[in-house]
Design a protein around this motif. Structure first.
Motif, PDB file in Angstrom:
ATOM      1  N   ALA A 122      89.152  -0.229  29.537  1.00  0.00           N
ATOM      2  CA  ALA A 122      88.180   0.626  30.216  1.00  0.00           C
ATOM      3  C   ALA A 122      88.717   2.055  30.363  1.00  0.00           C
ATOM      4  CB  ALA A 122      87.838   0.041  31.592  1.00  0.00           C
ATOM      5  N   ILE A 123      89.988   2.178  30.732  1.00  0.00           N
ATOM      6  CA  ILE A 123      90.601   3.506  30.866  1.00  0.00           C
ATOM      7  C   ILE A 123      90.626   4.216  29.521  1.00  0.00           C
ATOM      8  CG2 ILE A 123      92.750   4.729  31.397  1.00  0.00           C
ATOM      9  CD1 ILE A 123      93.337   2.541  33.467  1.00  0.00           C
ATOM     10  N   LEU A 148      82.919   1.197  34.429  1.00  0.00           N
ATOM     11  CA  LEU A 148      82.117   1.915  33.438  1.00  0.00           C
ATOM     12  C   LEU A 148      80.628   1.915  33.750  1.00  0.00           C
ATOM     13  CD1 LEU A 148      83.888   0.585  30.194  1.00  0.00           C
ATOM     14  CD2 LEU A 148      84.351   2.704  31.440  1.00  0.00           C
ATOM     15  N   SER A 149      80.259   1.347  34.900  1.00  0.00           N
ATOM     16  CA  SER A 149      78.850   1.296  35.331  1.00  0.00           C
ATOM     17  C   SER A 149      77.960   0.596  34.313  1.00  0.00           C
ATOM     18  CB  SER A 149      78.329   2.721  35.586  1.00  0.00           C
ATOM     19  OG  SER A 149      79.076   3.353  36.591  1.00  0.00           O
ATOM     20  N   GLU A 177      87.083   0.088  18.052  1.00  0.00           N
ATOM     21  CA  GLU A 177      85.933   0.647  17.332  1.00  0.00           C
ATOM     22  C   GLU A 177      84.648  -0.024  17.821  1.00  0.00           C
ATOM     23  OE1 GLU A 177      85.641   3.099  15.280  1.00  0.00           O
ATOM     24  OE2 GLU A 177      87.734   3.568  14.786  1.00  0.00           O
ATOM     25  N   ALA A 178      84.738  -1.311  18.180  1.00  0.00           N
ATOM     26  CA  ALA A 178      83.558  -2.031  18.662  1.00  0.00           C
ATOM     27  C   ALA A 178      83.102  -1.532  20.022  1.00  0.00           C
ATOM     28  CB  ALA A 178      83.843  -3.532  18.717  1.00  0.00           C
ATOM     29  N   ILE A 179      84.048  -1.322  20.957  1.00  0.00           N
ATOM     30  CA  ILE A 179      83.630  -0.937  22.315  1.00  0.00           C
ATOM     31  C   ILE A 179      83.167   0.515  22.391  1.00  0.00           C
ATOM     32  CG2 ILE A 179      85.064  -2.671  23.429  1.00  0.00           C
ATOM     33  CD1 ILE A 179      87.006  -0.469  24.245  1.00  0.00           C
ATOM     34  N   ALA A 196      85.948  -8.864  31.402  1.00  0.00           N
ATOM     35  CA  ALA A 196      85.498  -7.642  30.734  1.00  0.00           C
ATOM     36  C   ALA A 196      84.157  -7.170  31.286  1.00  0.00           C
ATOM     37  CB  ALA A 196      85.388  -7.885  29.230  1.00  0.00           C
ATOM     38  N   ALA A 197      83.234  -8.115  31.506  1.00  0.00           N
ATOM     39  CA  ALA A 197      81.932  -7.749  32.062  1.00  0.00           C
ATOM     40  C   ALA A 197      82.087  -7.178  33.468  1.00  0.00           C
ATOM     41  CB  ALA A 197      81.016  -8.972  32.077  1.00  0.00           C
TER      42      ALA A 197
END
Length: 275
Positions: free
Chosen positions: A14-15, A241-242, A74-76, A233-234
């Motif tokens: 996330a960071i 990340l809202s 690359e996916a996120i 992760a969710a």
């Protein structure tokens, strides 16, 4: 160790998204890999003259690390964190199913699969890029390889020495992609500071914990326990990340938590702790 690793790696991911606009996903992965390689080398002080019987597995582990991280980041950039990890988990789930020797493990794997299907409810959404979905699935294939190869690496090397060498190999593989994407921005103090945090939280700490856990757990149990990854992760995506969570996602979190708890319960006896 597995739970701590899961939380650490998702917070690090996330960071890392803060740097995508400056250096791109490949640039973040390169920073992450090189920081991790330096930290692990300082901690474990490995001899880079690898024993012949461990060379292939160490090289393969480095390739798996590089492929898994390049494809995942690359996916996120293209799809939400929770969805990407959900798709990526197809790899560990496959490992759990293939390597299982007890019927009860199939139950926990099936429960985790149900949670994954619920969390994947947005795959048909036009907002999800097909390339992002494909990259997450490829990352999952590398993740499955990482689990299987990591088990062998843990058996052939002491402490985190093998991991340190493999991470250095991963950094070398990621270098061309990262430098091409990030360029001179990789030397920006702000980028380097976040890269240090991402390298510590996203690689050095969790991979060290996972390698130690893989020494103590069967591959199938480790794989099912990793079913917590989509749920964490969710949750991280929602908090940091809202990225919103629906009732379906909350139910899915309950399913994967139950699967992981069941995997722990089904382990008959803990392996002896290595000092």
């Amino acid at each position: 160790m597995v739970l701590a690793a899961i939380c650490s790696i998702q917070i690090g991911a996330a960071i890392a998204t803060e740097l995508f606009d400056q250096v791109g996903p490949a640039g973040v992965v390169f920073l992450r890999a090189i920081v991790s390689a330096v930290l692990l080398t300082l901690i474990w002080r490995p001899g880079f003259r690898i024993a012949p019987e461990a060379r292939k597995v160490t090289l393969a582990f480095g390739v798996a690390l590089a492929g898994m991280n390049l494809c995942f980041f690359e996916a996120i950039e293209r799809i939400p964190l929770g969805t990407a990890v959900t798709l990526e988990f197809a790899g560990p789930l496959t490992v759990a199913l293939i390597t299982s020797h007890r019927r009860r493990d199939m139950i926990w794997a099936g429960l985790a699969a149900a949670g994954i299907l619920l969390l994947s409810g947005g795959i048909g959404d036009e907002a999800l890029e097909p390339w992002g979905i494909a990259l997450a699935l490829i990352a999952g294939a590398f993740w499955g390889s990482y689990i299987l190869i990591g088990k062998r690496l843990g058996e052939k090397s002491s402490g985190g020495k093998g991991l340190a060498v493999a991470m250095a190999i991963s950094a070398v593989i990621c270098a061309p992609f990262g430098i091409a994407a990030g360029g001179i921005e990789l030397l920006d103090p702000h980028v380097l500071a976040i890269g240090l945090a991402v390298g510590l939280l996203g690689s050095a700490l969790p991979f060290s914990l996972e390698l130690e856990a893989m020494r103590r757990l069967p591959s199938n149990v480790f794989g099912v326990m990793m079913s917590l990854e989509p749920a964490v992760a969710a949750t991280v995506g929602f908090i940091l990340l809202s990225q919103g969570m629906s009732l379906r996602q909350i139910v899915a979190i309950g399913l994967v938590v139950a699967a992981s708890a069941g995997a722990l319960w089904s382990t008959r006896a803990p392996a002896p702790i290595e000092l």
